[in-house]
Design an enzyme around this catalytic site. Structure first.
Site, mmCIF file in Angstrom:
data_model
loop_
_atom_site.group_PDB
_atom_site.id
_atom_site.type_symbol
_atom_site.label_atom_id
_atom_site.label_comp_id
_atom_site.label_asym_id
_atom_site.label_seq_id
_atom_site.Cartn_x
_atom_site.Cartn_y
_atom_site.Cartn_z
ATOM 1 N N GLY A 149 2.813 7.649 3.453
ATOM 2 C CA GLY A 149 3.565 6.623 3.159
ATOM 3 C C GLY A 149 3.589 5.714 2.679
ATOM 4 O O GLY A 149 2.756 5.289 1.880
ATOM 5 N N THR A 150 4.418 4.898 2.712
ATOM 6 C CA THR A 150 4.304 3.273 2.857
ATOM 7 C C THR A 150 3.840 2.010 3.245
ATOM 8 O O THR A 150 4.678 2.267 4.439
ATOM 9 C CB THR A 150 5.749 2.922 1.811
ATOM 10 O OG1 THR A 150 5.682 4.154 0.354
ATOM 11 C CG2 THR A 150 5.813 1.450 0.843
ATOM 12 N N VAL A 151 3.176 1.204 3.171
ATOM 13 C CA VAL A 151 3.174 0.034 4.300
ATOM 14 C C VAL A 151 3.796 -1.440 3.448
ATOM 15 O O VAL A 151 3.429 -1.438 2.038
ATOM 16 C CB VAL A 151 1.395 -0.404 4.525
ATOM 17 C CG1 VAL A 151 1.184 -1.605 5.078
ATOM 18 C CG2 VAL A 151 0.963 0.716 4.684
ATOM 19 N N GLY A 183 0.135 -1.695 -0.341
ATOM 20 C CA GLY A 183 -0.036 0.408 -0.094
ATOM 21 C C GLY A 183 0.901 1.373 -0.112
ATOM 22 O O GLY A 183 2.214 1.407 0.393
ATOM 23 N N LYS A 239 3.657 -0.624 8.653
ATOM 24 C CA LYS A 239 3.435 1.090 8.018
ATOM 25 C C LYS A 239 4.577 2.450 8.543
ATOM 26 O O LYS A 239 5.039 2.090 9.896
ATOM 27 C CB LYS A 239 2.478 1.814 8.976
ATOM 28 C CG LYS A 239 1.826 3.331 8.487
ATOM 29 C CD LYS A 239 0.677 3.477 9.452
ATOM 30 C CE LYS A 239 0.554 4.785 8.827
ATOM 31 N NZ LYS A 239 -0.680 5.179 10.026
ATOM 32 N N ASP A 288 -11.313 10.355 15.870
ATOM 33 C CA ASP A 288 -11.253 10.243 14.303
ATOM 34 C C ASP A 288 -12.566 9.257 13.677
ATOM 35 O O ASP A 288 -11.637 9.078 12.719
ATOM 36 C CB ASP A 288 -10.420 11.194 14.204
ATOM 37 C CG ASP A 288 -9.632 11.241 12.507
ATOM 38 O OD1 ASP A 288 -10.731 11.939 11.700
ATOM 39 O OD2 ASP A 288 -9.106 11.371 11.939
ATOM 40 N N GLY A 320 0.388 6.003 -0.275
ATOM 41 C CA GLY A 320 -0.410 6.956 0.422
ATOM 42 C C GLY A 320 0.194 7.988 0.562
ATOM 43 O O GLY A 320 1.563 7.861 0.443
ATOM 44 N N GLY A 321 -0.332 9.291 0.509
ATOM 45 C CA GLY A 321 -0.021 10.467 1.021
ATOM 46 C C GLY A 321 0.891 10.719 2.913
ATOM 47 O O GLY A 321 1.390 10.619 3.192
#
Length: 384
Positions: free
Chosen positions: A67-69, A62, A83, A182, A64-65
């Site tokens: 970072g990386t998984v 994965g 993560k 959240d 995204g904004g």
């Protein structure tokens, strides 16, 4: 030369460990020992490097904004998700430690389990249980063009129930209670079976036993943010209730919580939904699949439940325990049409003689898992 490089690596690891709040985390985790079935582990940088084959591109699951998984395999052959954020923000170290401490004490089937972290790298790493398709969020399934209308009404109702159970668990069983702060569709992951997994506890707060609220800087996501909390800065459990109500409306309508592409009176989904309920025009904004598959009476009850979560004042809203109980009751009631002719047996069918917190998950009932009778110690950081 090799020895010098090794010493430099060790020195860097120690510096990053302290810089990333490692001493504070050790202290907090030591206070939690014996209070949870499996406390979080502090991994070394070398361990996670081996786990991910030196962060090979083939291990990326994965991006995204954030970072990386990476997918990793521990020495015991357990598959994990690691993560790795893009940037380190030293002002967010306390929030990072807060998330680790809170998640290390939560063991619920619908919460993404945190296994540990690594603080010996410039950017701290989090190690989670591996969830298949773990970056296919509820938001993705509801709103992305290729997935729109992909979730059946039955699954929507179950996802809502599972999410409500998590929040009821955090509010009613944890001691002191935990406010997620959240809740939104991007923080609800769905695995291959569309089972909900609530994640991202970075903004969460623990409420001391002698308090009903906390005064905090307002934090959350526009469209989901409790208006009372926004105006007063008083964070309560009812703030999560409001946010959950917005998610429930997303599941009903298939619409985004806040969109400036819509007419001004429709931009805020929660307000538009409540107004539509008052004007008896709410059926016009429901998603077509919901209307096609759902029983009208059941849909109406869920809409009414959402409305009661979205009260402007916290005192007008239900508790998450009440919400979870009603959603589970609605699921059971409409799975057994014969009770429509036997209303006197409905209460027994839904809840039996046991209190809601004691019902067994194997009977599709609410189960608050392993935090029962376990205390969770709050972080002692600026009294937050």
């Amino acid at each position: 030369m090799a020895n010098g490089l090794r010493r430099e690596t060790l020195a860097n690891s120690e510096r990053f460990f302290k810089q990333n709040g490692g001493l504070l985390l050790r202290q907090q985790l030591s206070l939690c020992e014996g209070r949870s079935a499996e406390s979080a582990k502090i991994f070394t940088a070398e361990e996670l490097k081996k786990t991910t084959n030196n962060y090979a591109k083939s291990q990326i699951i994965g991006r995204g904004g954030y970072g990386t998984v990476y997918k990793g395999i521990l020495p015991n052959n357990k598959i994990v998700a690691i993560k790795k954020s893009k940037l380190v923000d030293e002002t967010q170290i306390e929030q990072f430690i807060n998330e680790v401490v809170i998640l290390s004490q939560i063991n619920h089937r619908n919460v993404v389990k945190l296994l540990g972290c690594c603080l010996e790298t410039e950017v701290p790493l989090l190690v989670y249980e591996f969830v298949t398709n773990m970056y296919n969020t509820l938001f993705h399934h509801i709103h992305d063009e290729e997935c729109k209308s992909s979730i059946s009404w039955e699954n929507r109702l179950r996802i809502a129930t599972e999410t409500a159970e998590v929040l009821a668990y955090l509010h009613s069983v944890a001691s002191p209670p935990i406010i997620h702060r959240d809740i939104k569709s991007t923080n609800i992951l769905l695995d291959d079976n569309c089972t909900a997994k609530v994640g991202d506890f970075g903004a969460s707060r623990l409420i001391p036993a002698d308090k009903t609220h906390l005064s905090t800087l307002v934090q959350g996501t526009l469209g989901y943010l409790d208006p009372e909390y926004f105006h007063s800065s008083q964070l309560t459990e009812k703030s999560d209730v409001y946010s959950f109500g917005v998610v429930l409306v997303e599941l009903l309508t298939g619409k985004i919580a806040l969109s400036f592409d819509r007419p001004e009176n429709e931009r805020n989904l929660a307000k538009h939904f409540v107004t539509s309920m008052k004007e008896n025009s709410v059926w016009e904004i429901l998603e077509s699949r919901v209307l096609r598959e759902g029983n009208n009476e059941q849909i109406y009850e869920v809409m009414e439940l959402a409305r009661r979560c979205l009260g402007v004042k916290g005192e007008e809203r239900l508790t998450m325990k009440e919400v979870a109980m009603e959603l589970e009751g609605l699921r059971k009631y409409f799975k057994h049409p014969w009770v429509l002719q036997n209303p006197e047996e409905v209460e027994s069918l839904l809840y039996g003689d046991q209190p809601i917190s004691d019902l067994d998950s194997h009977n599709n009932s609410i189960n608050y898992d392993s935090l029962r009778a376990q205390g969770i110690r709050p972080l002692n950081i600026d009294g937050r």
